[in-house]
Design an enzyme around this catalytic site. Structure first.
Site, PDB file in Angstrom:
ATOM      1  N   ARG A  93      -6.045   3.868  -7.735  1.00 53.38           N
ATOM      2  CA  ARG A  93      -7.434   4.192  -7.859  1.00 53.38           C
ATOM      3  C   ARG A  93      -7.915   2.621  -7.702  1.00 53.38           C
ATOM      4  NH1 ARG A  93      -8.701   8.235  -5.466  1.00 53.38           N
ATOM      5  NH2 ARG A  93     -10.616   8.555  -6.384  1.00 53.38           N
ATOM      6  N   ASP A 140      -5.129   5.918  -4.045  1.00 51.88           N
ATOM      7  CA  ASP A 140      -4.629   7.348  -4.407  1.00 51.88           C
ATOM      8  C   ASP A 140      -4.841   7.541  -5.788  1.00 51.88           C
ATOM      9  OD1 ASP A 140      -4.400   8.968  -2.244  1.00 51.88           O
ATOM     10  OD2 ASP A 140      -2.298   8.294  -2.005  1.00 51.88           O
ATOM     11  N   ASP A 150       0.980  -1.249  -0.026  1.00 54.97           N
ATOM     12  CA  ASP A 150       0.140   0.163   0.072  1.00 54.97           C
ATOM     13  C   ASP A 150       0.880   1.260  -0.081  1.00 54.97           C
ATOM     14  OD1 ASP A 150      -2.304   1.441   0.287  1.00 54.97           O
ATOM     15  OD2 ASP A 150      -1.911   1.607   2.357  1.00 54.97           O
ATOM     16  N   PHE A 172     -11.624  22.710  -5.924  1.00 58.07           N
ATOM     17  CA  PHE A 172     -10.917  21.705  -6.723  1.00 58.07           C
ATOM     18  C   PHE A 172     -11.729  20.208  -7.306  1.00 58.07           C
ATOM     19  CE2 PHE A 172      -8.358  17.839  -6.517  1.00 58.07           C
ATOM     20  CZ  PHE A 172      -7.036  18.279  -7.188  1.00 58.07           C
TER      21      PHE A 172
END
Length: 1247
Positions: free
Chosen positions: A860, A728, A448, A590
């Site tokens: 992702r 991420d 990870d 954002f």
């Protein structure tokens, strides 16, 4: 809050920012997404009630425990027994209880073939006709083996009991009988209303009803779920916030919640609440998930929706798999091989006895035993007799010895001070004792990112303002230094004392207030954000949606521009001790497509200005032609990218009142758009975010854990491939890849589209091949990257689904089913797999391609996808895999891999509880593998090779003896020697080799990672080594039998008597065997300690001590039938020529081994042998290196790429602009001027 989905039919390009929950999705969800694909009528916007009912079938009634035990909610457990489908909140990870321990443990142990075999053997030994050995020779070792294993299992299970008890007995407040009472977690039930306080762990999946914060806002920390420490917010419904604040109101709350069934989707929750005949929609923003922690919220109330095993954190755990090492599997196959050998030998000797009895036995009158049995029957009895005699070929003590060695090796890991993290008082912990040697065979590591490779701590390191870079050690006068000291922030009462910055010149410029660019730079950082501020005990605390935002606002705070507070439409900051309030006209939030955020402010002097920060790639496209410092800032960005820092460009634009009012009207229209509102807003944002003027750029370090780059480099030298699997964003993951040296400048990076194209070409070529060739034996595939050079793969979860055909067929089938059509067979043109074989080949192609790369980063990806990637490599590469993570989203991956490692010491302990090994820092992984793993593998292999050898040498003496005893199942040794051989006489030296041996020390193991390769290749223990041990045992047994046999032929003792009796012969062969076996293990020992020396000499001494006792007259008098070798040892061993026989036997047994070892170490030395030979030299070199000690990791030069990697996610802007998070001021708000304080005109000058 519907999540955008990849259209598997129309779009061939998945969204890189979407995290796809492919096979976690239910048929109902897929049906919904299929609606979008089909051309439905407008009426489909309002789904009928029955469709909703089919999707939502989990019903929870608040404050009504009996409701959940109604017959309609019962499920069948066993036969006619039923129980509620709603799980209790207690968790159970233990295997045994007081009543089930003995029967269940014995059942598990007798599932081992060897234990079952020895039980059968014990039964055979009780039968008088075939018993050749007393029953106790098998019973004693069997009881010891079962007892030791049972004790180990009991200790492990007691630890699980303790952990379960600790969690189940945590306290929380539950509303019972109209008032809140303290209750244990395990007593919480679905439908209970609970009260949670600040810093409490959440006991179940709870629907948030109200909290002490305005609008029932509740902050949670999800470290236990995903390892991230930045806070996330949850919100109660407006109706529950207004009506459910008091205890009385909560006690009267009787809503019915209807929602989805329990599932593992961490990003989704759908339901409705029926209360007072009104329906209210529920989503994930209203849910508090088990395992999270309440932060910055004094009190919150909620109703339990899912409890215990139904909670999302428990559902994400994946199936607990029983893990076994490769050596375990190999050992079992070898035991089966020995069984076959045993049966063949016993059958051969039984046939021999049949012929011998017919030819000799039946004709010799002195051999008549009074039994009228024919030769065949005697042969049959002889077969079973030899099964008993030769049973020691399958060593009963093997398994218990292996367990003891593994237990010892686990303790060494626990006691290793070099894997102890003093900062958090966290030692390394081996949570299982069965996988240690597998640590020495790892080929792939799946890691990870957040909390594992990184600390999830962002630090403002450098910046460039108006073309000038800051951040290197510099004096206040601007003189650069090699080494500097951090800035002293004592002049700033609001400064964060943990913030470190080395450039004193920037502080001087900002404090002097002469540099207008620097002033504007930090003013932008203090104003353009979505951070929220809180006062805690007089301390200013920021709550940021991402650590990046927090780092930037903290930097501005330290430089004198302190963000103090915000309301729905104002922001207050302190500029160098002067407070100023700015009116916020618009917040352009954002998102991952825009890669920027802007804020439009009205200054106290009435000017309107837009501040913007974002990725260099999007900002440079929107800069005014008149913007200065573009080239110098670009150069600085290149430098920051080269140093693997995360960058954001800062710019501004002055807006006239007329321009703003015209834009504002368009903005309001877009906000009210009923169509694609987000797209409409983006278009409006584009109209104002142009002609920007560049101020500079920031550079943030996503702080890696200490030693990560060095660890990855070291593991790569050991030929271990590292894949990063993270949820991420792509930019963030890629940036970290460069930071930790996983990606380097000389690597060619391939993205999802490129990968998909290559796989499609390979698939098309395969389809064009002749079917017979295609279906035949698989040939070695051509390389995907034939050109020289290093390759890396960066692929998102969306592309992973696209490539591996996940969900496509299911969605297609469902869509066609709804239209009433049958699924047509796939055609080669539609890009779909034509059959399961083709899907499997596609997966194999992907794994082959990924394994050709030096680095693979999957971003992702969902928890399920992480586990699927690990499964693919295990399945198609037959490789030993290790997964390492720190959050609940890593649990599935940790359980799927051969070895699971949890990072402990963080808030989240879910990964640790599911792991096999746990420690506090990623850098300890190199020591776990290259030192403990390698040593464990070498020790276990050496132990097994020797163990098989010593048992073959011991047992096969019976085989040679049978040729001279009429194949009559007569044993060559005394019964007690057979019983104690593996328990006392030869066990300790080999056990200590398995526990303590090492070819080189830990420092050299780390210095030379290539020493790890033999474990990956499995060369130290395999069938070849097994047969070498077999032939070595055959050779030694031949020598041990035939040299004493020759010495006993036609000999005469000193007293004139011939000591050529059976008992003296048994003593000599047994003594020769003990000397040979113990000296042989001495030759194989690489690392000598006092304990090893004591064990070898002690084993020989114990043998002689026990033998003289057993052969004494005293014990024979007490037990005449059990001890029959009276005086045999003392009579035989006083003859000098029998001692010479023993010496000759031992010498001839060991001489070939000594010669072979000498030749191997001189002519064909291994890497380990070479390092051993030059050990002193290497140790001296290492001492000199320690003295010099230069930094190991140097950042390399790299071609230009954007270093942008902002981890901020959408969310807080909507919250701020809605005003729901902020308590409104009690007085009525006047015009902007009423709330704006006066401040000097010079502060408002343009740059």
């Amino acid at each position: 809050m519907s999540r955008p989905r990849v259209d598997s039919q129309a779009s061939m390009r998945p969204d890189d920012e979407v995290m796809p929950y492919s096979d976690d999705e239910t048929d109902d969800e897929l049906a919904q997404s299929s609606d979008g694909e089909a051309e439905d009528t407008p009426g489909a916007l309002h789904p009928p009630v029955d469709a909703r009912a089919s999707e939502i079938n989990w019903k929870v009634k608040a404050n009504d425990r009996p409701y959940h035990h109604l017959p309609e909610f019962q499920k069948k457990v066993f036969l006619c027994f039923k129980k509620s489908k709603y799980s209790g909140n207690a968790i159970k990870t233990y295997k045994y209880n007081f009543l089930t321990f003995i029967p269940l443990n014995l059942y598990e142990q007798f599932r081992r073939v060897a234990n079952l075999y020895f039980l059968a053997l014990l039964i055979l030994q009780v039968i008088p006709d075939i018993s050749t050995l007393p029953w106790y020779t098998t019973l004693i070792p069997l009881v010891v083996v079962l007892g030791v294993t049972a004790i180990k299992d009991l200790v492990d299970d007691l630890a699980r009991h303790r952990m379960d008890k600790e969690i189940n007995n945590r306290k929380c407040e539950v509303l019972l009988d109209g008032r809140f009472q303290e209750s244990k977690w395990m007593n919480v039930q679905v439908g209970d209303v609970v009260r949670l306080r600040k810093n409490d762990f959440i006991p179940a999946d709870i629907l948030l009803l109200s909290s002490s914060n305005p609008n029932s806002l509740c902050y949670v920390e999800t470290a236990e779920l995903d390892g991230e420490t930045n806070l996330k917010f949850k919100m109660g419904l407006r109706v529950t916030d207004e009506r459910l604040q008091e205890e009385r109101q909560l006690a009267e709350f009787n809503a019915l919640i209807e929602c989805e069934e329990p599932n593992n989707r961490l990003d989704k929750f759908t339901g409705t609440m029926l209360w007072n005949r009104e329906r209210y929609p529920l989503d994930l923003d209203n849910m508090l998930l088990r395992g999270c922690k309440i932060r910055n919220t004094e009190e919150s109330h909620g109703v339990v929706i899912f409890a215990g095993a139904d909670t999302k954190i428990m559902r994400n755990g994946g199936k607990t798999r029983f893990k076994r090492t490769k050596i375990d599997e190999l050992m079992n196959y070898m035991v089966y091989t020995i069984f076959v050998l045993l049966i063949l030998l016993a059958a051969g000797l039984a046939i021999g006895h049949t012929f011998w009895y017919e030819e000799i036995g039946s004709k010799a009158w002195y051999l008549y035993d009074g039994k009228n049995q024919d030769a065949s029957y005697r042969g049959f009895l002889s077969f079973w007799g030899y099964i008993i005699v030769l049973n020691t070929m399958v060593p009963i003590s093997l398994y218990v010895s292996v367990e003891v060695i593994r237990l010892g090796q686990s303790k060494f890991i626990n006691w290793d001070l070099q894997m102890y993290f003093a900062e958090k008082d966290t030692p390394a912990k081996a949570r299982t004792t069965t996988l240690n040697e597998q640590l020495g065979q790892i080929e792939y590591i799946f890691s990870d990112k957040t909390g594992t490779l990184t600390q999830n701590v962002m630090q403002f390191k450098k910046c460039t303002i108006a073309g000038r870079s800051y951040g290197d050690p510099t004096t206040a006068e601007g003189v650069q230094l090699d080494r500097g000291r951090p800035v002293d922030w004592s002049w700033n009462r609001d400064a964060d004392k943990k913030f470190q910055f080395m450039d004193h010149s920037l502080v001087a410029y900002v404090r002097s207030r002469k540099d207008k660019d620097a002033t504007e730079f930090f003013k932008l950082l203090s104003l353009c954000h979505t951070v929220m501020a809180e006062n805690q005990d007089g301390e200013l605390v920021y709550q940021a949606a991402s650590p990046d935002e927090g780092a930037l606002v903290t930097a501005a705070r330290n430089f004198g521009y302190v963000f103090l507070s915000r309301t729905q439409d104002t922001i207050t900051i302190r500029e160098m001790e002067e407070e100023a309030t700015y009116e916020m006209l618009a917040l352009l939030d954002f998102n991952s497509d825009r890669k920027r955020m802007s804020i439009i402010l009205r200054f106290p002097d009435g000017r309107i200005r837009l501040y913007c920060k974002g990725a260099d790639t999007v900002i440079y496209e929107r800069l005014s032609p008149n913007s200065r410092h573009k080239d110098t800032t670009q150069t600085a960005l290149d430098t920051f990218a080269n140093e693997t820092l995360r960058t954001l460009c800062l710019c501004y634009k002055d807006i006239s009142i007329d321009e703003y009012e015209a834009w504002s009207r368009k903005h309001k229209d877009a906000q009210l758009s009923l169509g694609d509102r987000e797209a409409a807003l983006d278009r409006v944002y584009e109209q104002i975010e142009n002609n920007l003027l560049l101020i500079g750029a920031t550079a943030i370090e996503d702080k890696l854990q200490d030693g990560v780059p060095e660890t990855i480099a070291k593991l790569a030298k050991a030929d271990i491939k590292i894949w990063v699997l993270t949820g991420d964003k792509k930019e963030t993951a890629e940036n970290i890849g460069y930071s930790c040296s996983l990606l380097t400048d000389d690597m060619q990076i391939h993205y999802g589209e490129d990968v998909n194209q290559k796989l499609r070409i390979r698939q098309a070529n395969r389809r064009n091949e002749p079917p017979t060739y295609r279906r035949g034996k698989k040939t070695p595939a051509d390389l995907f990257f034939p050109q020289p050079g290093k390759n890396a793969l960066i692929i998102t979860g969306g592309w992973l689904n696209e490539i591996l055909y996940e969900k496509k067929k299911k969605r297609r089938r469902l869509r066609l089913h709804r239209l009433g059509k049958r699924l047509p067979p796939s055609s080669p043109q539609d890009g779909q797999p034509m059959n399961d074989w083709e899907k499997e080949m596609r997966q194999i192609d992907f794994v082959d391609m990924a394994c050709e790369c030096e680095a693979v980063i999957c971003c992702r990806v969902t928890p399920k996808q992480k586990a699927n990637v690990v499964s693919l490599v295990k399945k198609y590469k037959k490789a030993v895999t290790l997964s390492i993570g720190d959050g609940a989203n890593d649990v599935n991956m940790i359980k799927t891999a051969d070895i699971g490692v949890g990072i402990s010491g963080q808030e989240g302990m879910q990964a640790v509880m599911s792991s096999d090994y746990a420690f506090a820092q990623f850098r300890y992984l190199q020591r776990l593998l290259l030192v403990h793993g390698r040593w464990s593998y070498i020790r276990m292999c050496k132990f097994l090779r020797f163990f098989f050898f010593k048992n073959f040498a011991f047992t096969l003496v019976h085989f040679w003896y049978s040729f001279f005893s009429g194949y009559s199942s007569q044993v060559a040794y005394e019964d007690w020697f057979i019983t104690l051989y593996n328990l006392c006489y030869s066990s300790l030296p080999v056990l200590l080799v398995g526990l303590l041996d090492q070819d080189v020390n830990d420092k050299l193991s780390l210095k030379f990672p290539k020493l790890y390769l033999p474990g990956q290749q499995g060369v130290l223990f395999n069938y070849r080594n097994f047969f070498i041990s077999l032939f070595h045992g055959i050779f030694v047994s031949l020598i041990i039998f035939f040299i004493p046999y020759g010495a006993f032929l036609q000999t005469m003792g000193q007293d004139g008597e011939a000591p050529s009796d059976y008992q003296s012969f048994a003593v000599v062969t047994a003594s020769s065997l003990i000397f040979t076996v113990n000296l042989q293990i001495s030759l194989d020992t690489s690392y000598w300690t006092f304990v090893n020396c004591f064990a070898v000499l002690g084993s020989i001494a114990i043998y002689f001590g026990i033998m003289f006792d057993i052969h004494s007259a005293g014990i024979h008098v007490i037990f005449p039938s059990a001890f029959t070798f009276t005086g045999a040892a003392s009579n035989a061993l006083r003859q000098p020529y029998l001692w010479l026989t023993i010496i000759l036997t031992v010498g001839i047994s060991l001489l070939p081994v000594i010669c072979i070892q000498f030749l191997h170490k001189t002519i064909w030395p291994s890497v380990g042998d070479k390092i051993q030979r030059n050990r002193k030299k290497y140790e001296m070199e290492m001492e000199e290196e320690e003295k010099k000690k230069t930094p190991a990791f140097q950042r390399g030069r790299r071609s230009r790429r954007s270093a942008y990697a902002f981890s901020h996610s959408r969310g807080y802007a909507d919250l701020i602009s809605s005003g729901r998070s902020i308590r409104r001021r009690p007085q009525a708000r006047g015009g902007p001027q009423d709330s704006i304080r006066e401040f000097p005109q010079r502060e408002a000058e343009n740059i």
